[in-house]
Write an enzyme that holds these catalytic residues in place. Structure first.
Site, PDB file in Angstrom:
ATOM      1  N   PRO A  30      -1.990  26.672 116.476  1.00  0.00           N
ATOM      2  CA  PRO A  30      -1.952  25.953 116.763  1.00  0.00           C
ATOM      3  C   PRO A  30      -3.159  25.220 117.062  1.00  0.00           C
ATOM      4  O   PRO A  30      -3.512  25.487 118.562  1.00  0.00           O
ATOM      5  CB  PRO A  30      -1.382  25.264 117.431  1.00  0.00           C
ATOM      6  CG  PRO A  30      -0.045  25.801 118.149  1.00  0.00           C
ATOM      7  CD  PRO A  30      -0.804  26.762 117.316  1.00  0.00           C
ATOM      8  N   MET A  31      -4.046  24.726 117.108  1.00  0.00           N
ATOM      9  CA  MET A  31      -5.468  23.952 117.676  1.00  0.00           C
ATOM     10  C   MET A  31      -5.719  22.196 117.320  1.00  0.00           C
ATOM     11  O   MET A  31      -5.582  22.076 116.260  1.00  0.00           O
ATOM     12  CB  MET A  31      -6.554  25.059 117.072  1.00  0.00           C
ATOM     13  CG  MET A  31      -6.446  25.821 117.720  1.00  0.00           C
ATOM     14  SD  MET A  31      -7.605  27.056 117.438  1.00  0.00           S
ATOM     15  CE  MET A  31      -8.059  27.657 116.142  1.00  0.00           C
ATOM     16  N   CYS A 117       0.107  22.928 126.100  1.00  0.00           N
ATOM     17  CA  CYS A 117      -1.114  22.575 126.830  1.00  0.00           C
ATOM     18  C   CYS A 117      -1.556  22.535 128.215  1.00  0.00           C
ATOM     19  O   CYS A 117      -0.533  21.896 128.830  1.00  0.00           O
ATOM     20  CB  CYS A 117      -1.157  21.071 125.923  1.00  0.00           C
ATOM     21  SG  CYS A 117      -2.946  20.857 126.373  1.00  0.00           S
ATOM     22  N   LYS A 156       6.396  26.606 122.120  1.00  0.00           N
ATOM     23  CA  LYS A 156       4.912  27.693 122.458  1.00  0.00           C
ATOM     24  C   LYS A 156       4.698  27.533 124.274  1.00  0.00           C
ATOM     25  O   LYS A 156       4.660  25.956 124.288  1.00  0.00           O
ATOM     26  CB  LYS A 156       3.504  27.255 121.692  1.00  0.00           C
ATOM     27  CG  LYS A 156       2.353  28.156 122.166  1.00  0.00           C
ATOM     28  CD  LYS A 156       1.554  27.821 121.206  1.00  0.00           C
ATOM     29  CE  LYS A 156       0.228  28.900 121.498  1.00  0.00           C
ATOM     30  NZ  LYS A 156      -0.419  27.526 122.195  1.00  0.00           N
ATOM     31  N   ASN A 217       0.558  36.061 121.922  1.00  0.00           N
ATOM     32  CA  ASN A 217      -0.883  35.100 121.801  1.00  0.00           C
ATOM     33  C   ASN A 217      -1.615  35.056 122.849  1.00  0.00           C
ATOM     34  O   ASN A 217      -1.404  35.365 123.647  1.00  0.00           O
ATOM     35  CB  ASN A 217      -0.351  33.839 121.630  1.00  0.00           C
ATOM     36  CG  ASN A 217      -1.346  32.823 121.894  1.00  0.00           C
ATOM     37  OD1 ASN A 217      -1.636  31.992 122.370  1.00  0.00           O
ATOM     38  ND2 ASN A 217      -2.788  32.525 120.632  1.00  0.00           N
ATOM     39  N   GLY A 218      -3.516  35.442 122.408  1.00  0.00           N
ATOM     40  CA  GLY A 218      -4.315  35.031 123.580  1.00  0.00           C
ATOM     41  C   GLY A 218      -5.575  35.895 123.406  1.00  0.00           C
ATOM     42  O   GLY A 218      -4.930  37.168 123.675  1.00  0.00           O
ATOM     43  N   ASP A 219      -6.480  35.384 123.027  1.00  0.00           N
ATOM     44  CA  ASP A 219      -7.289  36.761 122.821  1.00  0.00           C
ATOM     45  C   ASP A 219      -7.896  37.618 121.919  1.00  0.00           C
ATOM     46  O   ASP A 219      -7.712  39.129 121.797  1.00  0.00           O
ATOM     47  CB  ASP A 219      -7.970  37.304 124.741  1.00  0.00           C
ATOM     48  CG  ASP A 219      -8.335  36.311 125.488  1.00  0.00           C
ATOM     49  OD1 ASP A 219      -8.250  35.114 124.824  1.00  0.00           O
ATOM     50  OD2 ASP A 219      -8.294  36.829 126.395  1.00  0.00           O
ATOM     51  N   GLY A 241      -5.932  32.016 117.252  1.00  0.00           N
ATOM     52  CA  GLY A 241      -6.325  30.860 117.296  1.00  0.00           C
ATOM     53  C   GLY A 241      -7.905  30.693 116.913  1.00  0.00           C
ATOM     54  O   GLY A 241      -8.146  30.954 116.067  1.00  0.00           O
ATOM     55  N   ARG A 242      -8.144  30.744 118.047  1.00  0.00           N
ATOM     56  CA  ARG A 242      -9.876  31.030 118.197  1.00  0.00           C
ATOM     57  C   ARG A 242     -10.782  32.215 117.119  1.00  0.00           C
ATOM     58  O   ARG A 242     -11.303  31.417 116.733  1.00  0.00           O
ATOM     59  CB  ARG A 242     -10.653  30.604 119.918  1.00  0.00           C
ATOM     60  CG  ARG A 242      -9.776  29.681 120.144  1.00  0.00           C
ATOM     61  CD  ARG A 242     -10.710  29.586 122.380  1.00  0.00           C
ATOM     62  NE  ARG A 242      -9.156  31.471 122.658  1.00  0.00           N
ATOM     63  CZ  ARG A 242      -9.755  31.773 123.606  1.00  0.00           C
ATOM     64  NH1 ARG A 242     -10.262  30.824 124.252  1.00  0.00           N
ATOM     65  NH2 ARG A 242      -8.693  31.638 124.042  1.00  0.00           N
TER      66      ARG A 242
HETATM   67  C1  LIG Z   1      -9.304  23.849 120.174  1.00  0.00           C
HETATM   68  C2  LIG Z   1      -7.866  24.018 120.767  1.00  0.00           C
HETATM   69  C3  LIG Z   1      -7.633  23.288 120.387  1.00  0.00           C
HETATM   70  C4  LIG Z   1      -6.242  24.020 120.724  1.00  0.00           C
HETATM   71  N1  LIG Z   1      -4.993  23.269 119.713  1.00  0.00           N
HETATM   72  C5  LIG Z   1      -3.385  23.773 120.538  1.00  0.00           C
HETATM   73  C6  LIG Z   1      -2.681  22.578 119.767  1.00  0.00           C
HETATM   74  O1  LIG Z   1      -2.743  21.681 119.865  1.00  0.00           O
HETATM   75  N2  LIG Z   1      -1.010  23.555 120.821  1.00  0.00           N
HETATM   76  C7  LIG Z   1      -1.222  24.395 121.310  1.00  0.00           C
HETATM   77  O2  LIG Z   1       0.228  24.984 121.537  1.00  0.00           O
HETATM   78  N3  LIG Z   1      -2.002  25.605 121.732  1.00  0.00           N
HETATM   79  C8  LIG Z   1      -3.014  24.460 121.347  1.00  0.00           C
HETATM   80  N4  LIG Z   1      -4.103  24.939 121.186  1.00  0.00           N
HETATM   81  C9  LIG Z   1      -4.364  27.065 122.393  1.00  0.00           C
HETATM   82  C10 LIG Z   1      -4.284  27.509 121.470  1.00  0.00           C
HETATM   83  O3  LIG Z   1      -2.740  27.512 120.170  1.00  0.00           O
HETATM   84  C11 LIG Z   1      -3.762  29.128 121.436  1.00  0.00           C
HETATM   85  O4  LIG Z   1      -2.929  29.335 122.191  1.00  0.00           O
HETATM   86  C12 LIG Z   1      -5.196  29.750 122.788  1.00  0.00           C
HETATM   87  O5  LIG Z   1      -6.223  29.230 122.016  1.00  0.00           O
HETATM   88  C13 LIG Z   1      -5.065  31.308 123.012  1.00  0.00           C
HETATM   89  O6  LIG Z   1      -5.164  31.890 121.948  1.00  0.00           O
HETATM   90  P1  LIG Z   1      -6.429  32.636 121.050  1.00  0.00           P
HETATM   91  O7  LIG Z   1      -7.354  33.400 122.053  1.00  0.00           O
HETATM   92  O8  LIG Z   1      -6.547  33.603 119.744  1.00  0.00           O
HETATM   93  O9  LIG Z   1      -7.580  31.094 120.771  1.00  0.00           O
HETATM   94  C14 LIG Z   1      -6.011  25.294 121.527  1.00  0.00           C
HETATM   95  C15 LIG Z   1      -7.192  25.724 121.666  1.00  0.00           C
HETATM   96  C16 LIG Z   1      -7.481  25.611 121.523  1.00  0.00           C
HETATM   97  C17 LIG Z   1      -9.395  26.992 121.919  1.00  0.00           C
END
Ligand SMILES: Cc1cc2nc3c(=O)[nH]c(=O)nc-3n(C[C@H](O)[C@H](O)[C@H](O)COP(=O)(O)O)c2cc1C
Length: 337
Positions: A30-31, A117, A156, A217-219, A241-242
């Site tokens: 989720p983002m 968050c 999460k 999750n992460g990176d 995510g990103r």
């Molecule tokens: C712009 C942005 C918004 C995010 N919003 C949420 C959110 O609404 N809820 C949540 O649980 N995590 C949120 N995250 C965290 C991501 O879900 C994820 O845990 C984090 O980016 C690490 O994973 P990644 O490296 O694959 O991006 C957000 C991250 C980003 C960059």
């Protein structure tokens, strides 16, 4: 029922989250401000089975019926399986919000609870990763939602609040005892926000301690990293995510790599520019041209990354408030390729 994401030719992959059976070992993380309906539709264009997620939805906002609250809930039939993420820290309000989600025409497949968050405004209110410091409240939230809905509930969270408070192991067990059907761990602490790198190794022992599915999750940025993450963490599945920004095909590529060993090439730059146009048009339909134009600005740098004149193009795309100018610019880029 088994989950063997690391085996090749494992086309029949299944992962059971409560009564929901996932056919993909990859979910969209989720983002906020990103994973709206148009974004999810782009991911779905490539990946038919991955679990998609909404942005975080404030339980308080949902219960106050704020005017702008409606859009965040919208879904389409092909969005499913789709998880709705709720944030908040009041068990009763969270349960009421969950109940409200269940009144939608197309109900969530899963309700996810945001306990990760790191944003100051969110944690100051006791929401998001602040709940890792108030595990009793976190447990009550899970119980209250479980008592209210008949769909799976997931949580999460992060490794802990600070490096001195890495309570993810106890927290995971508590979430399971409270009724959570799966957990996702972003392998950073709250203090890290998004800095440093995700510590996959940290959660390698967790699967021995819990009996519910774990999403790491992460990176995770490539199919190979996804495999490495699964190997290191022992997780059942992953959340990405990103790295999906400007790469809506990534989740499908990861799925194919994990399930068949096939390493599909990423979409070429021309395709990416056309995806940017598609994304823009979908946002215009979704939120109207006036809101869509500024909203889309955060995405262009990802779609045009790698082009030799990316900096100049970015300037043009970001500075215009005229839909026709932006679309013409994108078409021009695409035609020149
Ligand atoms: C712009 C942005 C918004 C995010 N919003 C949420 C959110 O609404 N809820 C949540 O649980 N995590 C949120 N995250 C965290 C991501 O879900 C994820 O845990 C984090 O980016 C690490 O994973 P990644 O490296 O694959 O991006 C957000 C991250 C980003 C960059």
């Amino acid at each position: 029922m088994t989950n063997l994401p690391l085996q090749k030719n494992n086309r029949n992959f299944q992962l059971k989250i409560g009564n929901v059976v996932l056919k993909s070992p990859v979910m969209l993380a989720p983002m906020a401000g990103i994973t709206d309906l148009p974004y999810r539709q782009l991911i779905r264009k490539y990946s038919k089975n991955s679990l998609l997620t909404t942005e975080m939805i404030s339980s308080e906002m949902l219960m106050q019926n704020r005017k702008d609250g409606g859009k965040i809930l919208e879904n389409k039939e092909n969005d499913f399986p789709l998880s709705y993420q709720l944030s908040g820290h009041k068990p009763k309000m969270m349960a009421d919000a969950a109940k409200k989600l269940m009144q939608m025409e197309r109900k969530p497949s899963i309700i996810d609870i945001n306990m990760g968050c790191p944003v100051r405004k969110v944690v100051c209110g006791g929401d998001g990763s602040a709940l890792m410091r108030t595990p009793d409240i976190a447990a009550d939230i899970v119980k209250a939602i479980k008592d209210t809905v008949d769909i799976p509930v997931s949580v999460k969270f992060r490794l802990g609040y600070t490096s001195g408070e890495m309570n993810f192991m106890e927290f995971a067990k508590l979430m399971e005892q409270s009724g959570a059907d799966s957990i996702t761990i972003h392998c950073r602490t709250r203090s890290q926000m998004y800095s440093g790198s995700a510590d996959w190794q940290a959660i390698s022992g967790i699967k021995k301690e819990i009996n519910i599915p774990l999403f790491a999750n992460g990176d995770i940025t490539t199919p190979q990293k996804a495999k490495e993450c699964l190997e290191i963490t022992g997780a059942d599945a992953i959340a990405v995510g990103r790295a999906t920004l400007g790469a809506p095909d990534l989740i499908h590529r990861i799925e194919q790599y994990l399930l068949t060993g096939e390493d599909i090439e990423q979409a070429d730059i021309k395709t990416k520019i056309n995806l940017a146009i598609e994304h823009l048009n979908a946002e215009v339909d979704f939120r109207g041209v006036k809101n869509a134009i500024p909203f889309m600005r955060k995405f262009y740098p990802y779609y045009i990354k790698g082009l030799p004149n990316a900096a100049a193009l970015r300037g043009k795309l970001m500075s215009s408030s005229d839909y026709d100018v932006i679309v013409d610019e994108l078409h021009k880029i695409s035609q020149d390729l």
